[in-house]
Design an enzyme around this catalytic site. Structure first.
Site, PDB file in Angstrom:
ATOM      1  N   ARG A 151      40.506  52.105 -17.945  1.00  0.00           N
ATOM      2  CA  ARG A 151      40.350  51.008 -16.984  1.00  0.00           C
ATOM      3  C   ARG A 151      40.244  51.454 -15.530  1.00  0.00           C
ATOM      4  O   ARG A 151      39.802  50.665 -14.692  1.00  0.00           O
ATOM      5  CB  ARG A 151      41.503  50.027 -17.162  1.00  0.00           C
TER       6      ARG A 151
ATOM      7  N   ASP B 126      33.424  52.734 -10.501  1.00  0.00           N
ATOM      8  CA  ASP B 126      34.344  51.762 -11.091  1.00  0.00           C
ATOM      9  C   ASP B 126      35.023  50.897 -10.026  1.00  0.00           C
ATOM     10  O   ASP B 126      35.775  51.406  -9.183  1.00  0.00           O
ATOM     11  CB  ASP B 126      35.414  52.532 -11.885  1.00  0.00           C
TER      12      ASP B 126
ATOM     13  N   ARG C 126      28.565  36.484 -20.787  1.00  0.00           N
ATOM     14  CA  ARG C 126      29.017  37.658 -21.554  1.00  0.00           C
ATOM     15  C   ARG C 126      29.523  38.629 -20.500  1.00  0.00           C
ATOM     16  O   ARG C 126      28.782  38.997 -19.589  1.00  0.00           O
ATOM     17  CB  ARG C 126      27.857  38.313 -22.309  1.00  0.00           C
TER      18      ARG C 126
ATOM     19  N   ASP D  51      30.334  42.047 -19.496  1.00  0.00           N
ATOM     20  CA  ASP D  51      30.083  43.425 -19.908  1.00  0.00           C
ATOM     21  C   ASP D  51      31.307  44.308 -19.650  1.00  0.00           C
ATOM     22  O   ASP D  51      31.998  44.163 -18.634  1.00  0.00           O
ATOM     23  CB  ASP D  51      28.894  43.961 -19.085  1.00  0.00           C
TER      24      ASP D  51
ATOM     25  N   HIS E  17      37.139  47.701 -19.982  1.00  0.00           N
ATOM     26  CA  HIS E  17      37.362  48.627 -18.879  1.00  0.00           C
ATOM     27  C   HIS E  17      37.948  47.939 -17.649  1.00  0.00           C
ATOM     28  O   HIS E  17      37.995  48.531 -16.574  1.00  0.00           O
ATOM     29  CB  HIS E  17      36.050  49.354 -18.562  1.00  0.00           C
TER      30      HIS E  17
ATOM     31  N   GLU F  43      33.029  41.566 -23.737  1.00  0.00           N
ATOM     32  CA  GLU F  43      32.664  42.723 -24.554  1.00  0.00           C
ATOM     33  C   GLU F  43      33.820  43.706 -24.602  1.00  0.00           C
ATOM     34  O   GLU F  43      34.088  44.426 -23.637  1.00  0.00           O
ATOM     35  CB  GLU F  43      31.416  43.423 -23.989  1.00  0.00           C
TER      36      GLU F  43
ATOM     37  N   ARG G 268      25.990  34.856 -32.838  1.00  0.00           N
ATOM     38  CA  ARG G 268      24.898  35.222 -31.920  1.00  0.00           C
ATOM     39  C   ARG G 268      23.859  36.010 -32.708  1.00  0.00           C
ATOM     40  O   ARG G 268      24.206  36.935 -33.435  1.00  0.00           O
ATOM     41  CB  ARG G 268      25.441  36.102 -30.792  1.00  0.00           C
TER      42      ARG G 268
HETATM   43  C1  AAO Z   1      23.372  55.675 -18.774  1.00  0.00           C
HETATM   44  C2  AAO Z   1      23.157  56.990 -19.498  1.00  0.00           C
HETATM   45  C3  AAO Z   1      24.391  57.847 -19.358  1.00  0.00           C
HETATM   46  C4  AAO Z   1      24.706  58.061 -17.882  1.00  0.00           C
HETATM   47  C5  AAO Z   1      24.867  56.708 -17.203  1.00  0.00           C
HETATM   48  C6  AAO Z   1      25.090  56.810 -15.711  1.00  0.00           C
HETATM   49  O1  AAO Z   1      22.903  56.738 -20.876  1.00  0.00           O
HETATM   50  O2  AAO Z   1      24.129  59.106 -19.967  1.00  0.00           O
HETATM   51  O3  AAO Z   1      25.907  58.793 -17.746  1.00  0.00           O
HETATM   52  O4  AAO Z   1      23.689  55.921 -17.419  1.00  0.00           O
HETATM   53  O5  AAO Z   1      24.007  57.439 -15.127  1.00  0.00           O
HETATM   54  C7  AAO Z   1      24.333  51.010 -21.033  1.00  0.00           C
HETATM   55  C8  AAO Z   1      23.949  52.197 -21.915  1.00  0.00           C
HETATM   56  C9  AAO Z   1      24.442  53.510 -21.331  1.00  0.00           C
HETATM   57  C10 AAO Z   1      23.992  53.649 -19.892  1.00  0.00           C
HETATM   58  C11 AAO Z   1      24.618  52.470 -19.129  1.00  0.00           C
HETATM   59  C12 AAO Z   1      24.313  52.497 -17.633  1.00  0.00           C
HETATM   60  O6  AAO Z   1      24.484  52.021 -23.216  1.00  0.00           O
HETATM   61  O7  AAO Z   1      23.887  54.578 -22.102  1.00  0.00           O
HETATM   62  O8  AAO Z   1      24.419  54.904 -19.366  1.00  0.00           O
HETATM   63  O9  AAO Z   1      24.062  51.252 -19.670  1.00  0.00           O
HETATM   64  O10 AAO Z   1      22.966  52.492 -17.407  1.00  0.00           O
HETATM   65  C13 AAO Z   1      31.549  51.947 -24.279  1.00  0.00           C
HETATM   66  C14 AAO Z   1      32.028  50.713 -23.530  1.00  0.00           C
HETATM   67  C15 AAO Z   1      31.124  49.516 -23.696  1.00  0.00           C
HETATM   68  C16 AAO Z   1      29.659  49.895 -23.462  1.00  0.00           C
HETATM   69  C17 AAO Z   1      29.317  51.009 -24.409  1.00  0.00           C
HETATM   70  C18 AAO Z   1      27.864  51.462 -24.278  1.00  0.00           C
HETATM   71  O11 AAO Z   1      33.346  50.391 -23.936  1.00  0.00           O
HETATM   72  O12 AAO Z   1      31.517  48.565 -22.739  1.00  0.00           O
HETATM   73  O13 AAO Z   1      30.156  52.142 -24.119  1.00  0.00           O
HETATM   74  N1  AAO Z   1      28.767  48.734 -23.610  1.00  0.00           N
HETATM   75  C19 AAO Z   1      28.318  47.974 -22.409  1.00  0.00           C
HETATM   76  C20 AAO Z   1      26.867  47.522 -22.528  1.00  0.00           C
HETATM   77  C21 AAO Z   1      25.955  48.718 -22.426  1.00  0.00           C
HETATM   78  C22 AAO Z   1      26.091  49.371 -21.065  1.00  0.00           C
HETATM   79  C23 AAO Z   1      27.449  49.301 -20.507  1.00  0.00           C
HETATM   80  C24 AAO Z   1      28.493  48.660 -21.139  1.00  0.00           C
HETATM   81  C25 AAO Z   1      27.634  49.773 -19.118  1.00  0.00           C
HETATM   82  O14 AAO Z   1      26.697  46.793 -23.689  1.00  0.00           O
HETATM   83  O15 AAO Z   1      24.606  48.393 -22.669  1.00  0.00           O
HETATM   84  O16 AAO Z   1      25.714  50.776 -21.176  1.00  0.00           O
HETATM   85  O17 AAO Z   1      27.357  48.644 -18.285  1.00  0.00           O
HETATM   86  C26 AAO Z   1      33.971  54.184 -28.365  1.00  0.00           C
HETATM   87  C27 AAO Z   1      34.718  53.168 -27.572  1.00  0.00           C
HETATM   88  C28 AAO Z   1      33.808  52.149 -26.949  1.00  0.00           C
HETATM   89  C29 AAO Z   1      32.703  52.826 -26.175  1.00  0.00           C
HETATM   90  C30 AAO Z   1      31.955  53.752 -27.137  1.00  0.00           C
HETATM   91  C31 AAO Z   1      30.752  54.392 -26.436  1.00  0.00           C
HETATM   92  O18 AAO Z   1      33.437  53.593 -29.551  1.00  0.00           O
HETATM   93  O19 AAO Z   1      35.635  52.500 -28.408  1.00  0.00           O
HETATM   94  O20 AAO Z   1      34.557  51.328 -26.068  1.00  0.00           O
HETATM   95  O21 AAO Z   1      31.810  51.836 -25.678  1.00  0.00           O
HETATM   96  O22 AAO Z   1      32.893  54.722 -27.624  1.00  0.00           O
HETATM   97  O23 AAO Z   1      30.827  55.704 -26.401  1.00  0.00           O
HETATM   98  C32 AAO Z   1      32.960  54.793 -33.516  1.00  0.00           C
HETATM   99  C33 AAO Z   1      34.303  54.318 -33.034  1.00  0.00           C
HETATM  100  C34 AAO Z   1      34.127  53.484 -31.769  1.00  0.00           C
HETATM  101  C35 AAO Z   1      33.542  54.360 -30.760  1.00  0.00           C
HETATM  102  C36 AAO Z   1      32.212  54.792 -31.294  1.00  0.00           C
HETATM  103  C37 AAO Z   1      31.463  55.694 -30.390  1.00  0.00           C
HETATM  104  O24 AAO Z   1      32.113  53.726 -33.922  1.00  0.00           O
HETATM  105  O25 AAO Z   1      34.894  53.557 -34.025  1.00  0.00           O
HETATM  106  O26 AAO Z   1      35.338  52.961 -31.289  1.00  0.00           O
HETATM  107  O27 AAO Z   1      32.370  55.508 -32.518  1.00  0.00           O
HETATM  108  O28 AAO Z   1      32.183  56.885 -30.203  1.00  0.00           O
END
Ligand code: AAO
Length: 520
Positions: free
Chosen positions: A179, A188, A216, A218, A222, A254, A358
């Site tokens: 967070r 952040d 929603r 996002d 965090h 989310e 959804r």
């Molecule tokens: C982009 C580039 C990055 C760069 C960044 C900054 O890809 O390389 O560092 O720009 O330059 C979206 C894209 C990102 C993008 C970002 C900003 O997905 O790739 O980064 O825009 O442009 C976490 C969060 C969750 C988030 C998710 C993607 O908790 O909130 O990551 N989703 C939202 C949106 C999404 C958006 C953002 C947030 C940012 O829906 O579109 O990102 O605004 C674990 C944790 C999760 C975590 C995942 C991701 O999950 O529990 O909380 O989500 O890791 O790594 C199993 C586990 C599960 C685990 C998962 C993955 O399934 O059970 O818990 O494996 O390890």
């Protein structure tokens, strides 16, 4: 208050000249399902509300983030640049503030709500190169923490509260990191500060005053729940041009909680609904029969099998992240790339009373799987050579062209959205299964669904709970006037009907509801 629902025959009139191949018959449905029109332009969303979503009984649209964002050039214009705001000005690849306003107004006028995806946890990447462009041209300097259009400056970010070496979240086991540190390097925001709370609430209130019905939120995981509470408590009521006096915004947050981490989705229940990521992951693994799972295991689907309470859950099969390997859910997630299994999963979700549903509406991209990872997971929406998003074109059969997938227009999915509306509020009843992957269940005498995910014939008489008569199966066709373009199901006066589903059927599903009853 204006009269908001335009009536189910509206499509007939609006369809003229628009190449609409299907008009929705009059129905007793209640608006139910949310559709995520991922990356659509505002002008296309407005048209879709009028020509399709209102007559189809959709509750509302989740739109892509409407704020100004950084223009990412490497890779070129990825979809995810919209999750990196640089100001709260309302201009993006989807359109201008005026176009957004026009869309909200037109959708509300036909009774379709708009839910905005709001990115309030962070601004753009701290590593964004100096001189990077933004979608409306606002100046910013991410390295220095300067976003003068909001305005935010270095002191409004959490850097002093994050103690990881990189400044990023390095472990999801530490709630303070999750967070207070940067999610994938994004600056952040410090929501404990009055100034930040005020700016975020001001942005959300601007959208509410324009007529959005909710959000929603996002990356809610965090943000500290008490900070979100403080922000939500400042939100205005919904605009009384369209909504009853005193209506509060509908909020779904989310939070990825698949278990195994200290932050729980339940911490956010007091504030609104929460995205239930276990839904698509578990259902996907059952439909894929991973580890010998079978559809009959779904008899206890819901809280009893580890999902969050139904009234708190936003249920979905896939989302814009996990359909391309981002976020959470892994290989179990089923998407439009596997249409047969996908429609089975969506049909089950829309037939089952659990949660607020959804459905996803995607675009196609050049998928390039290398060792299970999609190297083109970044690709943005269908675009014109100048980088602007292509309009959504509608073919004469009602499907979408130009790379837009429009799962919500796939006939079985659109018909199951109507099923969900017709059966809203009715309890699950008359469950049947064969102990394997053949299941059936009803919804309080208003609807009944049968699914065969086994490799053998389903050939069985079942109690549907429906009044006697002949019904039109809404998966193989639909009721058209007095006729039926699909299979017919005869329900006897005692509620029993015979169903036959071959494992080789195009879709091994049958569904009937009281609005699909044929005249005698
Ligand atoms: C982009 C580039 C990055 C760069 C960044 C900054 O890809 O390389 O560092 O720009 O330059 C979206 C894209 C990102 C993008 C970002 C900003 O997905 O790739 O980064 O825009 O442009 C976490 C969060 C969750 C988030 C998710 C993607 O908790 O909130 O990551 N989703 C939202 C949106 C999404 C958006 C953002 C947030 C940012 O829906 O579109 O990102 O605004 C674990 C944790 C999760 C975590 C995942 C991701 O999950 O529990 O909380 O989500 O890791 O790594 C199993 C586990 C599960 C685990 C998962 C993955 O399934 O059970 O818990 O494996 O390890």
């Amino acid at each position: 208050m204006k009269k908001v629902r335009a009536g189910s025959v509206l499509a007939v009139g609006l369809g003229l000249g628009l190449g609409l191949a299907y008009t929705f018959p009059p129905s007793t449905r209640r608006p139910s399902t949310i559709v995520h029109l991922f990356e659509w332009r505002w002008s296309d969303v407005a048209q879709e509300c009028e020509r399709y979503l209102a007559p189809g009984g959709f509750d509302g649209v989740q739109i892509s983030p409407p704020t100004e964002n950084i223009v990412v050039t490497s890779p070129p214009r990825p979809w995810w640049e919209r999750y990196q705001p640089v100001s709260y000005d309302l201009c993006s690849r989807s359109g201008t503030e005026q176009e957004l306003r026009d869309m909200i107004c037109r959708c509300n006028n036909v009774g379709v709500k708009i839910y905005a995806d709001v990115v309030i946890n962070h601004m753009c990447s701290a590593g964004a190169a100096a001189g990077s462009r933004s979608t409306c041209g606002s100046y910013f300097n991410a390295g220095a923490g300067e976003f003068p259009s909001v305005p935010y400056s270095a002191c409004h970010f959490n850097d002093d509260k994050c103690f990881t070496r990189s400044g990023n979240i390095e472990s999801y086991q530490d709630i303070h990191q999750v967070r207070n540190c940067r999610l994938v390097g994004l600056r952040d925001l410090a929501h404990d500060q009055e100034h930040v709370r005020g700016r975020v609430a001001g942005y959300m209130n601007k959208l509410l005053d324009m007529g959005v019905a909710g959000f929603r939120v996002d990356a809610s995981k965090h943000m500290w729940p008490e900070d979100l509470k403080a922000i939500y408590s400042r939100l205005h009521n919904l605009n009384t041009t369209w909504f009853p006096e005193g209506s509060r915004p509908f909020i779904y947050q989310e939070v990825i909680d698949l278990g195994g981490e200290p932050i729980k989705g339940s911490e956010y229940f007091g504030l609104g609904l929460v995205t239930e990521f276990k839904y698509g992951a578990k259902l996907g693994s059952v439909i894929r029969k991973l580890g010998g799972q079978k559809l009959s295991d779904l008899k206890s689907w819901g809280e009893d099998c580890g999902l969050m309470p139904s009234e708190k859950a936003l249920a979905f099969i896939d989302n814009h992240d996990n359909q391309r390997g981002h976020g959470a859910g892994g290989d179990a997630i089923i998407t439009f790339w596997e249409p047969r299994m996908y429609q089975m999963a969506v049909a089950f979700m829309l037939a089952h009373p659990y949660g607020r549903a959804r459905v996803m509406s995607s675009y196609r991209w050049d998928r390039r799987l290398v060792k299970g990872k999609d190297e083109n997971d970044w690709m943005g929406p269908p675009s014109l050579p100048d980088g602007s998003t292509k309009p959504v074109s509608i073919r004469s059969d009602g499907s979408c062209g130009d790379g837009w997938v429009c799962e919500h227009r796939w006939p079985p999915i659109r018909n199951m959205v109507v099923f969900r509306g017709v059966t809203a509020g009715e309890p699950l009843c008359n469950w049947w299964d064969n102990g394997g992957s053949q299941i059936a269940f009803g919804r309080g005498g208003r609807g009944f669904i049968v699914i065969n995910n086994d490799d053998c014939l389903l050939d069985v008489s079942l109690q549907t709970g429906l009044p006697g008569g002949t019904y039109c199966d809404i998966i193989s066709g639909q009721r058209e006037g007095g006729g039926c373009s699909g299979k017919r199901v005869v329900v006897d006066d005692d509620g029993k009907a015979h169903f036959t589903i071959h494992p080789s059927d195009l879709l091994p599903i049958m569904a009937i509801h009281t609005d699909a009853k044929l005249p005698k």
